[in-house]
Design an enzyme around this catalytic site. Sequence first.
Site, PDB file in Angstrom:
ATOM      1  CG  ASP A 119      36.704 -40.221  38.080  1.00  0.00           C
ATOM      2  OD1 ASP A 119      35.954 -40.759  38.924  1.00  0.00           O
ATOM      3  OD2 ASP A 119      36.778 -40.625  36.906  1.00  0.00           O
ATOM      4  CG  ASN A 125      27.641 -38.037  39.833  1.00  0.00           C
ATOM      5  OD1 ASN A 125      28.393 -37.109  40.149  1.00  0.00           O
ATOM      6  ND2 ASN A 125      28.037 -39.004  39.021  1.00  0.00           N
ATOM      7  NE  ARG A 148      28.534 -42.080  40.698  1.00  0.00           N
ATOM      8  CZ  ARG A 148      29.815 -41.969  40.942  1.00  0.00           C
ATOM      9  NH1 ARG A 148      30.270 -42.170  42.166  1.00  0.00           N
ATOM     10  NH2 ARG A 148      30.667 -41.643  40.000  1.00  0.00           N
TER      11      ARG A 148
HETATM   12  C1  FPP Z   1      34.079 -39.323  41.721  1.00  0.00           C
HETATM   13  O1  FPP Z   1      34.661 -40.486  42.233  1.00  0.00           O
HETATM   14  C2  FPP Z   1      33.659 -38.456  42.763  1.00  0.00           C
HETATM   15  C3  FPP Z   1      32.376 -38.062  43.030  1.00  0.00           C
HETATM   16  C4  FPP Z   1      31.179 -38.482  42.279  1.00  0.00           C
HETATM   17  C5  FPP Z   1      32.084 -37.192  44.126  1.00  0.00           C
HETATM   18  C6  FPP Z   1      33.089 -36.108  44.375  1.00  0.00           C
HETATM   19  C7  FPP Z   1      32.927 -35.711  45.739  1.00  0.00           C
HETATM   20  C8  FPP Z   1      33.896 -35.388  46.600  1.00  0.00           C
HETATM   21  C9  FPP Z   1      35.332 -35.264  46.294  1.00  0.00           C
HETATM   22  C10 FPP Z   1      33.477 -35.175  47.950  1.00  0.00           C
HETATM   23  C11 FPP Z   1      33.764 -33.851  48.467  1.00  0.00           C
HETATM   24  C12 FPP Z   1      33.203 -32.756  47.789  1.00  0.00           C
HETATM   25  C13 FPP Z   1      32.432 -31.823  48.373  1.00  0.00           C
HETATM   26  C14 FPP Z   1      32.242 -30.574  47.663  1.00  0.00           C
HETATM   27  C15 FPP Z   1      31.773 -31.981  49.678  1.00  0.00           C
HETATM   28  P1  FPP Z   1      33.989 -41.846  41.868  1.00  0.00           P
HETATM   29  O2  FPP Z   1      33.013 -42.187  42.928  1.00  0.00           O
HETATM   30  O3  FPP Z   1      33.419 -41.771  40.501  1.00  0.00           O
HETATM   31  O4  FPP Z   1      35.218 -42.821  41.920  1.00  0.00           O
HETATM   32  P2  FPP Z   1      35.407 -44.119  41.039  1.00  0.00           P
HETATM   33  O5  FPP Z   1      35.491 -43.663  39.615  1.00  0.00           O
HETATM   34  O6  FPP Z   1      36.700 -44.645  41.539  1.00  0.00           O
HETATM   35  O7  FPP Z   1      34.255 -45.037  41.310  1.00  0.00           O
END
Ligand code: FPP
Length: 235
Positions: free
Chosen positions: A15, A63, A66
């Site tokens: 996250d 997700n 989004r």
């Molecule tokens: C959460 O951060 C992250 C995600 C929804 C996506 C996780 C994906 C990756 C780390 C990319 C790489 C992974 C692979 C397997 C290709 P957020 O967007 O919720 O962050 P925020 O809470 O700061 O908005």
Amino acid sequence: MNLENIPNHVAIILDGNGRWATNRGLNRSEGHKAGLDRLKNLSDYIIKRGVKILSVFAFSTENFKRDKKEVDYLMHLFAGGLKDSIKFFSNKNIKVIISGRRINLPKNVIKTIDVLQEKTENNTAGILNICLNYGGKAEIVDTARKIAYLVQNKELTVDEIDEELFSKNLYNDLPPVDLMIRTGGELRISNFMIYECAYAEFYFTNTYFPDFDELEFEKALDSFNERNRKFGGLK
Ligand code: FPP
């Protein structure tokens, strides 16, 4: 004498990619790209450290709610970014498996994850379990359905259903999670591996995932080593 206890199965809720990017004046996509780069190096480090299985929450069933642009970018990363990572995981001898519902994933993502799993299936250093279009409740429901079909087809009797059999029929037959880490400051499990985490130790950090480096992982390990795991008994 080294009394360090290395968890067998570590899970991470990745996250904070979005906030990491916004704080730098970048768009959220760049945060996800940085997250993928972090994930590659970190998984290599964690497995070299002796962890056998690393499960990561890359995309939840929720997700999809989004912004379309962000979902499209993430799918592009799962198709292209993961494809470009095949060599990396092969060189590091890491076996990659995917957990989640295939339905709703674009065809190019399905193709990439199939190739990634096939090309790394004989690797032996450790397992990276990428949870994609994954939900913990969905996994339990899908497992119950799978078992119900086995009963319906007379391959199993109702009396044979126990915790071990249920666990073996989850998306992948993996041991329970020992250490669950969540980056990004939120204090919740968000429907991640809820069956597998029954006795997991939890570690929460404010660090955003792209900044969660080897040193940060060592802090989580130190914290794990301070815990007294009782599994419901007295110790
Ligand atoms: C959460 O951060 C992250 C995600 C929804 C996506 C996780 C994906 C990756 C780390 C990319 C790489 C992974 C692979 C397997 C290709 P957020 O967007 O919720 O962050 P925020 O809470 O700061 O908005």
